[in-house]
Design a protein around this motif. Structure first.
Motif, PDB file in Angstrom:
ATOM      1  N   HIS A   1      10.533   4.594   6.346  1.00  0.00           N
ATOM      2  CA  HIS A   1      10.538   5.847   5.598  1.00  0.00           C
ATOM      3  C   HIS A   1      10.338   5.679   4.090  1.00  0.00           C
ATOM      4  CE1 HIS A   1      11.906   7.438   9.389  1.00  0.00           C
ATOM      5  NE2 HIS A   1      13.000   6.711   9.321  1.00  0.00           N
ATOM      6  N   ALA A   2       9.991   4.504   3.631  1.00  0.00           N
ATOM      7  CA  ALA A   2       9.790   4.306   2.198  1.00  0.00           C
ATOM      8  C   ALA A   2       8.435   4.870   1.802  1.00  0.00           C
ATOM      9  CB  ALA A   2       9.859   2.822   1.852  1.00  0.00           C
ATOM     10  N   GLU A   3       8.379   5.408   0.585  1.00  0.00           N
ATOM     11  CA  GLU A   3       7.112   5.923   0.097  1.00  0.00           C
ATOM     12  C   GLU A   3       6.217   4.751  -0.291  1.00  0.00           C
ATOM     13  OE1 GLU A   3       7.354   8.951  -2.866  1.00  0.00           O
ATOM     14  OE2 GLU A   3       9.191   9.756  -1.994  1.00  0.00           O
ATOM     15  N   PRO A   4       4.902   4.902  -0.165  1.00  0.00           N
ATOM     16  CA  PRO A   4       4.006   3.815  -0.537  1.00  0.00           C
ATOM     17  C   PRO A   4       4.164   3.462  -2.015  1.00  0.00           C
ATOM     18  CG  PRO A   4       2.795   5.621   0.523  1.00  0.00           C
ATOM     19  CD  PRO A   4       4.206   6.078   0.307  1.00  0.00           C
ATOM     20  N   VAL A   5       4.097   2.182  -2.292  1.00  0.00           N
ATOM     21  CA  VAL A   5       4.248   1.689  -3.655  1.00  0.00           C
ATOM     22  C   VAL A   5       2.940   1.023  -4.044  1.00  0.00           C
ATOM     23  CG1 VAL A   5       5.533   0.096  -5.132  1.00  0.00           C
ATOM     24  CG2 VAL A   5       6.707   1.315  -3.297  1.00  0.00           C
ATOM     25  N   ASN A   6       2.456   1.325  -5.259  1.00  0.00           N
ATOM     26  CA  ASN A   6       1.195   0.718  -5.671  1.00  0.00           C
ATOM     27  C   ASN A   6       1.395  -0.750  -6.006  1.00  0.00           C
ATOM     28  OD1 ASN A   6       1.914   0.370  -8.440  1.00  0.00           O
ATOM     29  ND2 ASN A   6       1.398   2.509  -8.844  1.00  0.00           N
ATOM     30  N   ALA A   7       0.302  -1.476  -6.081  1.00  0.00           N
ATOM     31  CA  ALA A   7       0.340  -2.927  -6.286  1.00  0.00           C
ATOM     32  C   ALA A   7       1.006  -3.309  -7.612  1.00  0.00           C
ATOM     33  CB  ALA A   7      -1.076  -3.492  -6.217  1.00  0.00           C
ATOM     34  N   ALA A   8       0.757  -2.552  -8.655  1.00  0.00           N
ATOM     35  CA  ALA A   8       1.334  -2.880  -9.955  1.00  0.00           C
ATOM     36  C   ALA A   8       2.859  -2.757  -9.927  1.00  0.00           C
ATOM     37  CB  ALA A   8       0.754  -1.980 -11.042  1.00  0.00           C
ATOM     38  N   THR A   9       3.356  -1.716  -9.288  1.00  0.00           N
ATOM     39  CA  THR A   9       4.800  -1.528  -9.182  1.00  0.00           C
ATOM     40  C   THR A   9       5.418  -2.635  -8.342  1.00  0.00           C
ATOM     41  OG1 THR A   9       4.566   0.859  -9.415  1.00  0.00           O
ATOM     42  CG2 THR A   9       6.618   0.071  -8.431  1.00  0.00           C
ATOM     43  N   ARG A  10       4.777  -2.953  -7.230  1.00  0.00           N
ATOM     44  CA  ARG A  10       5.264  -4.022  -6.354  1.00  0.00           C
ATOM     45  C   ARG A  10       5.296  -5.359  -7.107  1.00  0.00           C
ATOM     46  NH1 ARG A  10       6.174  -3.745  -1.363  1.00  0.00           N
ATOM     47  NH2 ARG A  10       4.935  -1.903  -1.003  1.00  0.00           N
ATOM     48  N   ASN A  11       4.254  -5.625  -7.871  1.00  0.00           N
ATOM     49  CA  ASN A  11       4.169  -6.870  -8.646  1.00  0.00           C
ATOM     50  C   ASN A  11       5.269  -6.921  -9.705  1.00  0.00           C
ATOM     51  OD1 ASN A  11       2.909  -8.437 -11.172  1.00  0.00           O
ATOM     52  ND2 ASN A  11       2.203  -9.347  -9.241  1.00  0.00           N
TER      53      ASN A  11
ATOM     54  N   ALA B   1      14.470  -3.778  -9.879  1.00  0.00           N
ATOM     55  CA  ALA B   1      13.490  -4.179  -8.859  1.00  0.00           C
ATOM     56  C   ALA B   1      13.733  -3.410  -7.566  1.00  0.00           C
ATOM     57  CB  ALA B   1      13.570  -5.681  -8.609  1.00  0.00           C
ATOM     58  N   ASN B   2      15.003  -3.242  -7.193  1.00  0.00           N
ATOM     59  CA  ASN B   2      15.342  -2.539  -5.958  1.00  0.00           C
ATOM     60  C   ASN B   2      15.043  -1.046  -6.053  1.00  0.00           C
ATOM     61  OD1 ASN B   2      16.309  -2.802  -3.277  1.00  0.00           O
ATOM     62  ND2 ASN B   2      18.274  -1.944  -3.901  1.00  0.00           N
ATOM     63  N   GLN B   3      15.124  -0.488  -7.258  1.00  0.00           N
ATOM     64  CA  GLN B   3      14.746   0.919  -7.437  1.00  0.00           C
ATOM     65  C   GLN B   3      13.233   1.079  -7.249  1.00  0.00           C
ATOM     66  OE1 GLN B   3      16.224   1.877 -11.336  1.00  0.00           O
ATOM     67  NE2 GLN B   3      18.183   2.599 -10.558  1.00  0.00           N
ATOM     68  N   LEU B   4      12.495   0.098  -7.740  1.00  0.00           N
ATOM     69  CA  LEU B   4      11.035   0.166  -7.625  1.00  0.00           C
ATOM     70  C   LEU B   4      10.577  -0.040  -6.191  1.00  0.00           C
ATOM     71  CD1 LEU B   4      10.046  -1.900 -10.789  1.00  0.00           C
ATOM     72  CD2 LEU B   4       9.920   0.589 -10.510  1.00  0.00           C
ATOM     73  N   VAL B   5      11.115  -1.060  -5.558  1.00  0.00           N
ATOM     74  CA  VAL B   5      10.746  -1.401  -4.178  1.00  0.00           C
ATOM     75  C   VAL B   5      12.033  -1.754  -3.431  1.00  0.00           C
ATOM     76  CG1 VAL B   5       9.374  -2.903  -2.689  1.00  0.00           C
ATOM     77  CG2 VAL B   5       8.531  -2.329  -4.968  1.00  0.00           C
ATOM     78  N   PRO B   6      12.663  -0.773  -2.793  1.00  0.00           N
ATOM     79  CA  PRO B   6      13.923  -1.051  -2.099  1.00  0.00           C
ATOM     80  C   PRO B   6      13.749  -2.130  -1.029  1.00  0.00           C
ATOM     81  CG  PRO B   6      13.536   1.313  -2.246  1.00  0.00           C
ATOM     82  CD  PRO B   6      12.273   0.627  -2.695  1.00  0.00           C
ATOM     83  N   ALA B   7      14.606  -3.147  -1.093  1.00  0.00           N
ATOM     84  CA  ALA B   7      14.555  -4.247  -0.131  1.00  0.00           C
ATOM     85  C   ALA B   7      15.946  -4.832   0.029  1.00  0.00           C
ATOM     86  CB  ALA B   7      13.579  -5.316  -0.609  1.00  0.00           C
ATOM     87  N   PRO B   8      16.352  -5.141   1.259  1.00  0.00           N
ATOM     88  CA  PRO B   8      17.670  -5.739   1.475  1.00  0.00           C
ATOM     89  C   PRO B   8      17.866  -7.036   0.688  1.00  0.00           C
ATOM     90  CG  PRO B   8      16.738  -5.022   3.554  1.00  0.00           C
ATOM     91  CD  PRO B   8      15.662  -4.878   2.519  1.00  0.00           C
ATOM     92  N   THR B   9      16.817  -7.790   0.486  1.00  0.00           N
ATOM     93  CA  THR B   9      16.921  -9.047  -0.269  1.00  0.00           C
ATOM     94  C   THR B   9      17.382  -8.786  -1.693  1.00  0.00           C
ATOM     95  OG1 THR B   9      14.547  -8.865  -0.663  1.00  0.00           O
ATOM     96  CG2 THR B   9      15.248 -10.357   1.080  1.00  0.00           C
TER      97      THR B   9
END
Length: 179
Positions: free
Chosen positions: A21-31, A59-67
C-alpha cells in the motif's frame, strides 16, 4: 570495506522494494533515503545515536521500510528512551508487507520482535498515589508533561533516570524528584 559493501547492498534491496500500500517513490527520493540511511549507520557506529536517529527517521519518512524503523528503534534504546524504543519496535512488527517484500524487511520485523521482547522487561514503571481527595482540582505532571488522572494508582512505563513529579491541589504544590 566488505562490511560497508554489504550494508550498502542491504539498503539498496531494502529501499528498492515497496511496502504494501505504499505510494510510488521516485528514484531521486529513494536515492536520498538510501544515502540518509547509510549516513545513519555511520553515525550509529560512531555512537552518535541522536544524529543517527534523525537520519533514520527522515529516510523512513521518505521510503518507509522495516530496516529503517528497527535502526531508529535501536537508536532510541541507546539513548535511554526505552518506552519510545519499545513502541518503535512494535510499529516495525506491525508494518504490513506485500508478498514481494525482500527478506531483509521480514528479517528486520523478526529482529524488532526479538529485541522488543528483551527490552520490555528492562522498562521501569512508576505508580503515583495520592492520599486524600482526588478530583478535578488535582493536576499531576511527570517531567512537565500532564499525567491523566486515570493513571493515579496505576503502573505506568517510564524511562530510566531522574524524573520530577509535581502534584497540585488547590493552593498546595508538592514536588518530588525520583530516580
Amino acid at each position: 570495506m566488505r562490511a560497508l559493501f554489504a550494508v550498502a547492498l542491504l539498503f539498496f534491496v531494502a529501499l528498492s522494494t515497496p511496502l504494501a500500500h505504499a505510494e510510488p517513490v521516485n528514484a531521486a527520493t529513494r536515492n536520498t533515503a538510501r544515502m540518509l540511511g547509510a549516513e545513519g549507520l555511520k553515525l550509529f557506529d560512531r555512537g552518535e545515536y541522536a544524529l543517527a536517529l534523525e537520519k533514520f527517521r527522515v529516510a523512513n519518512q521518505l521510503v518507509p521500510a522495516p530496516t529503517l524503523g528497527v535502526r531508529a528503534a535501536r537508536c532510541l534504546e541507546k539513548l535511554g528512551r526505552l518506552v519510545e524504543a519499545s513502541e518503535a519496535f512494535l510499529e516495525v512488527t506491525r508494518q504490513e508487507l506485500d508478498r514481494s517484500a525482500p527478506w531483509v524487511h521480514r528479517k528486520a520485523q523478526a529482529e524488532a520482535l526479538a529485541e522488543r521482547e528483551k527490552l520490555v522487561p528492562r522498562i521501569p514503571s512508576l505508580v503515583v498515589t495520592i492520599e486524600g481527595p482526588v478530583g478535578d482540582g488535582v493536576a499531576i505532571t511527570v517531567d512537565g508533561d500532564e499525567m491523566p488522572a486515570a493513571l493515579i494508582g496505576q503502573k505506568q512505563s517510564i524511562d530510566p533516570g531522574k524524573h520530577t513529579i509535581e502534584v497540585k491541589r488547590a493552593d498546595k504544590t508538592l514536588t518530588r524528584a525520583i530516580t
